[in-house]
Design a protein around this motif. Structure first.
Motif, PDB file in Angstrom:
ATOM      1  N   ILE A 187      -8.465   3.639 -10.851  1.00 41.43           N
ATOM      2  CA  ILE A 187      -7.017   3.711 -11.032  1.00 41.43           C
ATOM      3  C   ILE A 187      -6.386   4.397  -9.830  1.00 41.43           C
ATOM      4  CG2 ILE A 187      -5.126   4.477 -12.534  1.00 41.43           C
ATOM      5  CD1 ILE A 187      -8.557   4.775 -13.936  1.00 41.43           C
ATOM      6  N   PRO A 203      -0.778   4.600 -13.695  1.00 43.06           N
ATOM      7  CA  PRO A 203      -1.300   3.716 -12.644  1.00 43.06           C
ATOM      8  C   PRO A 203      -0.224   2.922 -11.925  1.00 43.06           C
ATOM      9  CG  PRO A 203      -2.380   3.336 -14.777  1.00 43.06           C
ATOM     10  CD  PRO A 203      -1.159   4.146 -15.028  1.00 43.06           C
ATOM     11  N   LEU A 206      -4.682  -1.010 -11.298  1.00 38.41           N
ATOM     12  CA  LEU A 206      -5.821  -0.819 -12.211  1.00 38.41           C
ATOM     13  C   LEU A 206      -6.857  -1.877 -11.870  1.00 38.41           C
ATOM     14  CD1 LEU A 206      -6.707   0.832 -14.743  1.00 38.41           C
ATOM     15  CD2 LEU A 206      -5.535  -0.863 -16.138  1.00 38.41           C
TER      16      LEU A 206
END
Length: 577
Positions: A187, A203, A206
């Motif tokens: 992340i 995030p 991802l």
């Protein structure tokens, strides 16, 4: 086949292919079949696409999935679907297993650094990258997903908000759809806390770094089956955080022993794992074969003789922490391979070793547990724990006099006599003590001690002054004929340590080895071999020496409150499935 060429429905003798050449009847049938197969495949793909679009439409009308990895409950179907997704990604030229993901901060480091920020705050200017395993996935609509991420024993939340992602809504949906429970993910985002105060990373991107192809157990039910836990220790470590703590404690035990000895000027060494003679203990060895030398070798049962050779050579304080191998039974406290620490100190005797043992073990317990007194579930976690007090000094029981007191009889002397052996046989029969053949005096004594003395040893207790016939490597007692300067430390009725003033008389040592050879000839397969190399080394002069051994696995069991040795071995011996 050219895309513009259309195969006619019927074959004729003047039929030509796309290149203007005459086409045989067999070639026509082959092409006709290929066209039919392609049409059927296209029809299936169209039907599959229509079904998927219908499902997506229905799904859009439903509340968002709380955990999409639970939609398929059949493990086989789950595995097959994940493999298909991996293959589909590969077919597009994408790598589902990236070579590298830069981690700027570990999850424990993230927790330590940001745990005190205010609830609801977001440090949007501070970009970090973390990685770990997904343990749960929850959705709140199509634009917000929550994940529990764990790594190295710590946990944070991933709060995936579409507004923070660097891709559009479709890209956001794709990235989150790819993430399943059990996946290792990376992340890139910024730290913050949810309005409820849960530490999170928000995030911007991802990425799945390594997909988990199997459906992991749910956190609600967990992984409790003992067989599965031992056979698939990786899964045990994933699902049960307390297992991780056990092995950290085990390492602390080893680190403490190493530091204790290093601080006292000991040298850590390594000795052979395979020997021509399995010496240093009374145990049944594993046998192997060296192809190039064309000779039978034994896996070591103890490093003792090699370590004493090093003392003879002038390395006056040596120790080794390592594996031993004994081809014996498997039970709650025995595994065929196990870890010990053995040390040898020139100019020390068993009285010095008693003091060192009390100091080492009691200080270890205090350092790891924070107290000399520990609670231990000796009878299982469903029973009340016992208290074990490691406060020194500890109780001492002289073996022969203690056994005479417990049995209420005087043992015949000398113990090497046949009269004494028969008296011990009678005592075993009288008290229902089972001693299978061969009923040697040493084995009979060992069984009686187990039933009458070891059971008294809940708190740390030294059983001392073993008969010479039980201790072929120990030096004779300077005050009591027939006995040796040896002790065993028992805690919770189990042996933890074995130590003695070392026998350094080569003539007497060779004689005692001969007695062991006789016992082996009588059927005692745990009796020692005659080791001429060691006897020769003794002839060069072993200084007065104290030798000591600790069972690391059993020590770890006490300090982790476990009653099964398999709990403190990462990969214990198991029968084939």
């Amino acid at each position: 086949m050219s895309e513009s060429y259309v195969l006619p429905e019927k074959w004729s003798e003047d039929l030509k292919d796309e290149n203007g050449s005459l086409m045989s009847k067999n070639e026509f049938k082959k092409r006709q079949k290929a066209v039919k197969v392609a049409a059927e495949k296209a029809e299936k793909e169209a039907a599959k696409l229509a079904k998927a679009l219908e499902a997506a439409s229905l799904k859009a009308d439903k509340p968002a999935s709380q955990d999409d990895s639970d939609e398929i409950t059949d493990p086989t179907a789950y595995f097959e679907n994940r493999v298909k997704a991996i293959e589909a990604k590969k077919s597009k030229g994408l790598n589902p297993y990236p070579h590298k993901f830069h981690v700027s901060i570990s999850v424990p480091g993230f927790v330590a650094k940001y745990k005190d920020i205010d609830a609801g705050s977001q440090l949007t200017e501070e970009e970090v990258s973390v990685a770990g395993r997904i343990y749960s996935k929850r959705a709140s609509g199509n634009k917000l997903f929550f994940y529990d991420l764990k790594a190295e024993g710590s946990k944070i939340q991933i709060m995936a908000d579409a507004r923070n992602f660097t891709v559009d809504l479709d890209g956001f949906a794709a990235q989150n759809a790819e993430c399943k429970r059990g996946d290792i993910v990376g992340i890139v985002g910024f730290p913050g806390k949810s309005k409820k105060g849960e530490l999170s990373i928000f995030p911007k991107r991802l990425e799945v770094l390594s997909p988990c192809l199997h459906m992991p157990p749910t956190q609600h039910f967990g992984l409790k089956d003992q067989e599965t836990r031992y056979r698939q220790r990786y899964l045990d470590l994933i699902m049960n955080p307390e297992v991780r703590d056990i092995f950290y404690t085990r390492t602390k035990v080893i680190q403490f022993v190493r530091r204790f000895l290093d601080d006292r000027g000991f040298l850590e060494v390594e000795t052979p794992m395979m020997n021509m003679i399995p010496g240093g203990a009374a145990a049944r060895p594993f046998v192997t074969h060296h192809n190039d030398l064309d000779m039978q070798l034994y896996m070591r049962i103890a490093p003792e003789l090699f370590l004493k050779m090093l003392v003879i050579g002038g390395l006056e304080r040596v120790y080794e922490i390592g594996r031993q191998f004994r081809n014996e039974g498997i039970d709650m406290t025995h595994n065929p391979e196990f870890t010990t620490c053995e040390f040898y100190q020139a100019y020390a005797d068993y009285n010095d070793l008693v003091t060192m043992t009390e100091k080492l073990v009691s200080d270890m317990v205090l350092a790891i547990k924070g107290s000399y007194k520990i609670k231990y579930h000796a009878n299982g976690m469903d029973q009340e724990p016992i208290e074990i007090d490691f406060t020194p000094p500890w109780k001492r029981i002289s073996m022969v006099s203690g056994l005479e007191e417990a049995l209420g009889v005087k043992l015949p002397q000398p113990l090497e006599s046949e009269e004494a052996r028969l008296a011990l046989v009678a005592l075993c029969e009288k008290h229902n003590v089972n001693c299978p053949a061969p009923q040697t005096t040493a084995r009979l004594l060992d069984k009686l001690v187990g039933d009458f003395l070891e059971v008294q040893c809940i708190n740390p207790t030294f059983i001392c002054d073993h008969p010479q016939l039980m201790s072929p490597l120990a030096k004779w007692h300077r005050d009591i004929p027939g006995l040796t300067e040896r002790f065993e430390l028992f805690i919770n009725k189990k042996e933890l340590c074995n130590a003695y003033t070392e026998l350094n008389d080569p003539i007497r040592q060779r004689s005692l080895f001969s007695d062991q050879a006789n016992a082996k000839a009588e059927g005692d397969d745990e009796a020692m071999f005659i080791d001429e190399n060691f006897c020769t080394a003794l002839e060069y002069g072993l200084p007065p020496t104290g030798g000591w051994g600790l069972g690391v696995d059993r020590m770890a069991m006490l300090l982790t409150d476990t009653i099964n040795i398999k709990e403190v071995l990462l990969f214990p011996a198991m029968k084939p499935e």
